[in-house]
Design a protein around this motif. Structure first.
Motif, short mmCIF file in Angstrom:
data_model
loop_
_atom_site.label_atom_id
_atom_site.label_comp_id
_atom_site.label_asym_id
_atom_site.label_seq_id
_atom_site.Cartn_x
_atom_site.Cartn_y
_atom_site.Cartn_z
N LEU A 44 0.87 -1.18 0.00
CA LEU A 44 0.00 0.00 0.00
C LEU A 44 0.90 1.23 0.00
O LEU A 44 1.62 1.49 0.97
CB LEU A 44 -0.91 -0.01 1.23
CG LEU A 44 -1.91 1.14 1.35
CD1 LEU A 44 -2.92 1.11 0.21
CD2 LEU A 44 -2.62 1.09 2.70
N ILE A 45 0.87 1.98 -1.10
CA ILE A 45 1.85 3.04 -1.35
C ILE A 45 1.16 4.40 -1.37
O ILE A 45 0.04 4.53 -1.88
CB ILE A 45 2.55 2.81 -2.70
CG1 ILE A 45 3.18 1.41 -2.76
CG2 ILE A 45 3.62 3.88 -2.95
CD1 ILE A 45 4.29 1.16 -1.78
N ASP A 211 7.30 4.29 -0.55
CA ASP A 211 8.33 4.01 -1.55
C ASP A 211 7.87 2.92 -2.51
O ASP A 211 7.75 1.75 -2.13
CB ASP A 211 9.61 3.58 -0.82
CG ASP A 211 10.76 3.27 -1.77
OD1 ASP A 211 10.64 3.59 -2.97
OD2 ASP A 211 11.76 2.71 -1.30
N LEU A 212 7.60 3.30 -3.75
CA LEU A 212 7.22 2.32 -4.76
C LEU A 212 8.35 1.33 -5.05
O LEU A 212 8.10 0.21 -5.49
CB LEU A 212 6.80 3.02 -6.05
CG LEU A 212 5.30 3.33 -6.19
CD1 LEU A 212 5.06 4.24 -7.37
CD2 LEU A 212 4.49 2.06 -6.32
N ARG A 221 0.96 -7.63 -5.41
CA ARG A 221 0.11 -6.58 -5.96
C ARG A 221 0.42 -5.27 -5.26
O ARG A 221 0.97 -5.23 -4.16
CB ARG A 221 -1.38 -6.92 -5.77
CG ARG A 221 -1.88 -8.01 -6.72
CD ARG A 221 -3.40 -8.12 -6.73
NE ARG A 221 -3.92 -8.40 -5.40
CZ ARG A 221 -4.81 -7.62 -4.76
NH1 ARG A 221 -5.26 -6.52 -5.32
NH2 ARG A 221 -5.24 -7.97 -3.56
N VAL A 222 0.03 -4.16 -5.92
CA VAL A 222 0.28 -2.82 -5.40
C VAL A 222 -1.03 -2.05 -5.40
O VAL A 222 -1.79 -2.09 -6.38
CB VAL A 222 1.31 -2.07 -6.27
CG1 VAL A 222 1.56 -0.66 -5.72
CG2 VAL A 222 2.61 -2.85 -6.35
N ALA A 223 -1.29 -1.34 -4.31
CA ALA A 223 -2.41 -0.41 -4.23
C ALA A 223 -1.83 0.98 -3.93
O ALA A 223 -1.06 1.13 -2.97
CB ALA A 223 -3.40 -0.81 -3.14
N VAL A 224 -2.16 1.95 -4.75
CA VAL A 224 -1.65 3.31 -4.59
C VAL A 224 -2.76 4.17 -3.99
O VAL A 224 -3.87 4.21 -4.52
CB VAL A 224 -1.19 3.90 -5.94
CG1 VAL A 224 -0.63 5.31 -5.74
CG2 VAL A 224 -0.13 3.00 -6.57
#
Length: 328
Positions: A44-45, A211-212, A221-224
């Motif tokens: 979580l970014i 920090d991505l 997975r990535v959540a922005v």
């Protein structure tokens, strides 16, 4: 990935803090949907103040949502003292600053044993503490049992914090900036440890960071997140190699590898303020694409007037909350 219910699910979660000091209510989390699958690591970014730490604390039951729902393995989280105590055996929080998280008057044994003692799981306590320390990479555990926090490095302190979480045999770890306070030389070791725990114990993890670059190394997975909402979500490859949202692109542009062919994008305007959420797209006052729109094109885009829907919790396909995401 298992086809069973996700380890954690967040449905339309909203957390609003009351107005104070002449300012309106702060919508810290303002409609968030997210899943963390069994054995999955989700990053979580977002910038400081975007609501990600508030969401992390809600996921372990430390903050009660204003509305919405959190489900653990398909069952809604309830907020009675007994239910929360039972839930926290399964979902543990790892904080950013290990020096602040550890009691300076407690040795390592007591720090790791504190959770089992609070939860009444003191059978074979010595074995539980030794196993947790070993899993956290402090081997042999006998070398560390009687040390105090000031006698250890920052990396060792963080491993003790992680061991304290592992002592309860959780299935989910929520790590809030777990390497932000550590030297660059040990950040990779802690991230590698989280990956090893996932592989060996089947742990699920939500890792919060600004920090991505961290997501490249650890996440499935990535959540922005921006100003209380998730604005882009997808697999690491989808989000970091083919970002759609201009906010994600701006965050990526400052990474040495991802941004080497372009100048870093400098975001103008004020940083996120949860008491003053703008109309339309909440990112448009700082969006580098918005000033380029003129006349009819700007009116048609509706970035400053047309509300964006909240992204769904569906883990696939990739999603982006941006009026311009698919047109550029």
């Amino acid at each position: 990935m298992s086809t069973a219910a996700p380890a954690l699910e967040v449905s339309d979660l909203r957390i609003t803090y009351p107005a104070r000091a002449g300012r309106g209510p702060a919508r810290a989390v303002d409609g968030a949907n997210l899943t963390v699958g069994q054995g999955e690591i989700v990053a979580l970014i977002g910038e400081s103040g975007c609501g990600k730490s508030t969401l992390a604390r809600a996921l372990v039951g430390l903050i009660k949502p204003t509305s919405g729902e959190i489900r653990y393995q398909g069952k809604p989280l309830t907020y009675s003292a007994r239910a929360l105590k039972e839930y926290r055996r399964h979902a543990q929080l790892v904080l950013q600053d290990p020096g602040g998280a550890l009691n300076p008057r407690q040795n390592v044994y007591d720090a790791v044993a504190e959770g089992p003692r609070l939860h009444g799981t003191t059978e074979e306590l010595n074995s539980r503490v030794h196993t947790a320390l070993s899993r956290a990479g402090l081997r042999p555990p006998e070398r560390f049992l009687h040390r105090f926090p000031h006698e250890m490095s920052g990396g060792q302190q963080q491993r003790v914090v992680i061991a304290g979480a592992l002592a309860l045999d959780p299935s989910v770890i929520v790590a809030d900036e777990p390497v932000a306070s550590l030297d660059a030389s040990v950040r990779g070791e802690i991230l590698k440890l989280i990956l090893e725990l996932r592989d060996s114990l089947g742990l699920s993890a939500l890792v919060v960071s600004h920090d991505l670059g961290l997501a490249w190394n650890i996440a499935d997975r990535v959540a922005v997140m921006y100003l209380g909402r998730i604005v882009e979500v997808g697999t690491v490859e989808e989000v970091l190699l083919h970002p759609k949202h201009p906010y994600t692109k701006a965050l990526l542009s400052v990474l040495p590898e991802a941004g080497r062919d372009q100048r870093p994008t400098v975001l103008t305007g004020e940083p996120p303020d949860p008491t003053r959420i703008p109309s339309g797209c909440r990112f448009h006052p700082r969006c580098p694409l918005w000033p380029e729109l003129k006349g009819a094109e700007r009116a048609a885009a509706g970035c400053d007037t047309r509300e964006l829907p909240v992204l769904t919790a569906d883990p696939a396909p990739a999603q982006a909350a941006c009026h311009l995401a698919h047109g550029r």
